[in-house]
Design a protein around this motif. Structure first.
Motif, PDB file in Angstrom:
ATOM      1  N   SER A   1      39.486-139.469 -17.078  1.00 48.05           N
ATOM      2  CA  SER A   1      38.107-139.088 -17.445  1.00 48.05           C
ATOM      3  C   SER A   1      38.220-137.989 -18.495  1.00 48.05           C
ATOM      4  N   LYS A   2      37.097-137.438 -18.902  1.00 48.51           N
ATOM      5  CA  LYS A   2      37.111-136.369 -19.900  1.00 48.51           C
ATOM      6  C   LYS A   2      36.387-135.146 -19.373  1.00 48.51           C
ATOM      7  N   ASP A   3      36.904-133.973 -19.744  1.00 44.32           N
ATOM      8  CA  ASP A   3      36.236-132.743 -19.331  1.00 44.32           C
ATOM      9  C   ASP A   3      35.125-132.393 -20.319  1.00 44.32           C
ATOM     10  N   GLU A   4      34.530-131.233 -20.163  1.00 40.50           N
ATOM     11  CA  GLU A   4      33.396-130.844 -21.001  1.00 40.50           C
ATOM     12  C   GLU A   4      33.777-130.720 -22.466  1.00 40.50           C
ATOM     13  N   GLU A   5      35.042-130.463 -22.733  1.00 36.38           N
ATOM     14  CA  GLU A   5      35.497-130.322 -24.117  1.00 36.38           C
ATOM     15  C   GLU A   5      36.047-131.633 -24.682  1.00 36.38           C
TER      16      GLU A   5
ATOM     17  N   GLU B   1      38.588-133.361 -23.463  1.00 34.65           N
ATOM     18  CA  GLU B   1      40.021-133.543 -23.227  1.00 34.65           C
ATOM     19  C   GLU B   1      40.237-134.532 -22.083  1.00 34.65           C
ATOM     20  N   LYS B   2      41.267-135.358 -22.194  1.00 31.75           N
ATOM     21  CA  LYS B   2      41.551-136.361 -21.174  1.00 31.75           C
ATOM     22  C   LYS B   2      42.202-135.711 -19.959  1.00 31.75           C
ATOM     23  N   ILE B   3      41.628-136.023 -18.795  1.00 36.54           N
ATOM     24  CA  ILE B   3      42.100-135.407 -17.555  1.00 36.54           C
ATOM     25  C   ILE B   3      42.292-136.474 -16.484  1.00 36.54           C
TER      26      ILE B   3
ATOM     27  N   GLU C   1      41.848-128.667  -9.115  1.00 35.31           N
ATOM     28  CA  GLU C   1      41.115-129.006 -10.332  1.00 35.31           C
ATOM     29  C   GLU C   1      41.770-130.208 -11.009  1.00 35.31           C
ATOM     30  N   PRO C   2      41.027-130.948 -11.823  1.00 30.93           N
ATOM     31  CA  PRO C   2      41.656-132.032 -12.598  1.00 30.93           C
ATOM     32  C   PRO C   2      42.778-131.473 -13.462  1.00 30.93           C
TER      33      PRO C   2
ATOM     34  N   PRO D   1      45.539-132.079 -16.925  1.00 29.40           N
ATOM     35  CA  PRO D   1      45.620-132.767 -18.215  1.00 29.40           C
ATOM     36  C   PRO D   1      46.465-134.035 -18.129  1.00 29.40           C
TER      37      PRO D   1
END
Length: 595
Positions: free
Chosen positions: A420-424, A426-428, A460-461, A463
């Motif tokens: 998935s992607k975070d708020e910025e 970035e792939k997590i 937390e997720p 990277p």
């Protein structure tokens, strides 16, 4: 009858009067250092972080690693037992046996080694150390267990009789209770690692045992049938064989004698990261052992080619319950005690295979404010093949970058499916994907992928780049060299392999991944043995295990040249004059290394 032993209070050891000491030593420097380390240590327990942190080379690892104790963990030794340890060395196993609560008598023929063993067990009133020649030791007591761990092979050196090995076995048997067991650990003369060029431990020469070059006073090893016949001749007719890997010294896996009986179990995958190890490591191999084990197991040859044997031998052929497990797996790295695990593969009441996990040191203090949670859970055993095997296959074939990348592709696609992607942007990945690497991804017979052994969990997720980097990096451990990628750095390999599956990594991704990997290492390990250099390793050229078949002519030429030059240097006057200075420098490095 008057006892022939008297307590030497200066070293807290029972000494036999008038004994001739067995002349065996790891060297003055090593043993004096070891004695000082143990005498100064405030924590001398089997799980001591203090002693583990002192490990810096093979001798210190052998004497101080708690992985030694994995050999005896499966057998339930406890306060209801008494144990005679013949040839206790410097007390590594003695310490573990004492902590089980068993009453332990340990015998050692070297006075200094007996002193070290006594220092290591100084707070255990249930342990008594005797300094005596093993063949001369006398005791009216009978024991539940008598151990000969790495001792029988030396019988020709310390027993000057016509049949020293048989005499040693008979002497050990004489101390057994009627239902007692001899616990014998010894290298296999025909072990696969020795066929692969590893020097025999006792003499340091490749193929010494395979070619049966043993002299009358040499340490000697045996194959499975030969050692079984020796035990039969001694009257120990009931023998239960176990197979420790990579060997009995620092086992990470112990397989029961019934390991090949259940077709659901992929035994070869258990050995992928637990194949032969040289002492010290040479990094030269004729073939990839972890791949060769697949063929050996398919042909039911594991019992004959195992690197070591652990044998429980009894007089009575009937009536003793066999092991109720198929495999035991342990951490061999130098983790904090609270993170050391024992995993057991066994059948449940319905006949299904399960993997049960428990802490090796359940009373060890848990680290406060730990970054990652250590997940421990039982699970069903899933039949299949670990994906890392594909990668080792490709490396052994010296596959080019395209084919090598294809071997990683199913794993990378599995990761991408969970991204998935975070708020910025970035792939997590989910926090439990820290360990989703090819060594923990199983492919079933119908092509389904299962993520197993999710040991480390982030709240937390995480990277995507971290899991990708650690997965590719760790998959190359133990691989044969591959000339088609030999000129590339680990950084280049990671970037190119990931790119071919649609994962684009930049320098910032790798820098972040390296920092996170270091955080995991700092949390988990007491001794890093090079792991601290993980980030720097990214810019090193890839190096696998050297293929002897490809290098023998070149190596012979270089070795001859080096030997000639070394001989010339040693014959010079300047070399002889400076010899004392080199010795002092060596001692100084040892002393500095202790602090």
């Amino acid at each position: 009858m008057k006892s022939p032993y008297i307590l030497d209070s200066s070293i807290n050891v029972m000494m036999r009067l008038g004994m001739d000491f067995f002349d065996y030593s790891d060297g003055d420097v090593v043993e004096l250092w070891l004695l000082e380390i143990i005498e100064k240590a405030s924590n001398i327990s089997a799980s001591s972080p203090e002693l583990t942190s002192a490990i810096f080379d093979w001798p210190s690892e052998y004497h101080l690693s708690s992985a030694r104790h994995n050999l005896l963990r499966p057998f339930g030794i406890g306060p209801e037992h008494n144990v005679l340890e013949l040839g206790c060395g410097c007390g590594a196993m003695t310490r573990y046996l004492g902590e089980t609560g068993a009453t332990v008598i340990a015998v050692e023929g070297s006075k200094r080694r007996a002193q070290i063993a006594a220092a290591r067990c100084r707070d255990l009133p249930n342990v008594t150390i005797y300094c005596d020649n093993l063949i001369d030791f006398m005791c009216e007591e009978k024991f539940d267990f008598v151990t000969l761990i790495g001792v029988l092979e030396y019988a020709p050196k310390f027993i000057k009789q016509e049949n020293p090995v048989a005499d040693c076995l008979r002497h050990a048997r004489s101390f057994l209770k009627e239902d007692g067991a001899l616990m014998l650990a010894i290298e296999n003369q025909f072990g696969l690692k020795y066929l692969n060029g590893c020097p025999e431990d006792h003499v340091g020469t490749s193929y010494y045992g395979v070619n049966d070059l043993y002299g009358d006073s040499d340490p000697v090893t045996y194959g499975r049938h030969a050692i079984s016949e020796l035990l039969d001749a001694t009257g120990l007719l009931r023998q239960e064989f176990f197979y420790p890997f990579p060997d009995y010294k620092l086992p990470g896996v112990i397989l029961s004698g019934d390991i090949l009986a259940d077709a659901r179990l992929n035994v070869a995958d258990l050995l992928i990261h637990n194949t032969g190890r040289c002492y010290p490591e040479t990094h030269h191999r004729a073939f990839a052992e972890n791949l060769a084990w697949r063929v050996a197991i398919r042909n039911r040859m594991l019992p004959d080619l195992a690197n070591s044997f652990l044998i429980l031998a009894r007089e009575n052929k009937d009536g003793h319950r066999k092991a109720d497990w198929l495999a035991k797996m342990y951490n061999r790295g130098y983790r904090h005690p609270c993170y050391r695990l024992e995993s057991t593969i066994t059948a449940d009441t319905t006949g299904n295979l399960v993997v049960r996990k428990q802490k090796s040191f359940p009373t060890a203090s848990v680290l406060e404010n730990a970054w990652l949670r250590h997940a421990i859970a039982d699970s069903n055993y899933t039949s299949g093949n670990l994906l890392v095997g594909r990668i080792h296959d490709a490396m052994a074939r010296e596959a080019g970058l395209d084919e090598l990348s294809a071997s990683f592709a199913p794993w990378l696609k599995f990761l991408i499916a969970n991204v998935s992607k975070d708020e910025e942007g970035e792939k997590i990945l989910p926090g439990n994907f820290v360990d989703c690497i090819p060594a923990n991804l199983l492919e079933t017979a119908i092509g389904e992928l299962y993520y197993i052994d999710a040991e480390w969990v982030s709240s937390e997720p995480i990277p995507l780049s971290w899991t990708v980097m650690r997965g590719i990096f760790n998959s190359f451990i133990g691989c044969l060299e591959n000339h088609k990628v030999a000129g590339m750095t680990y950084r280049q390999l990671i970037i190119e392999i990931a790119r071919r599956s649609g994962v684009v990594l930049d320098e910032a991704d790798l820098a972040l991944a390296a920092r996170l990997e270091q955080r995991l290492i700092d949390q988990c390990f007491l001794v890093t043995n090079g792991r601290k250099l993980f980030a720097n390793s990214l810019d090193e050229s890839f190096q696998g295990q050297i293929r002897l078949s490809a290098h023998i002519p070149k190596l012979r030429y270089e070795l001859t040249a080096h030997k000639f030059e070394l001989s010339r240097i040693k014959s010079t006057v300047s070399w002889q004059i400076t010899k004392p200075l080199r010795l002092l420098a060596f001692l100084w490095r040892k002393i500095v290394g202790m602090y």
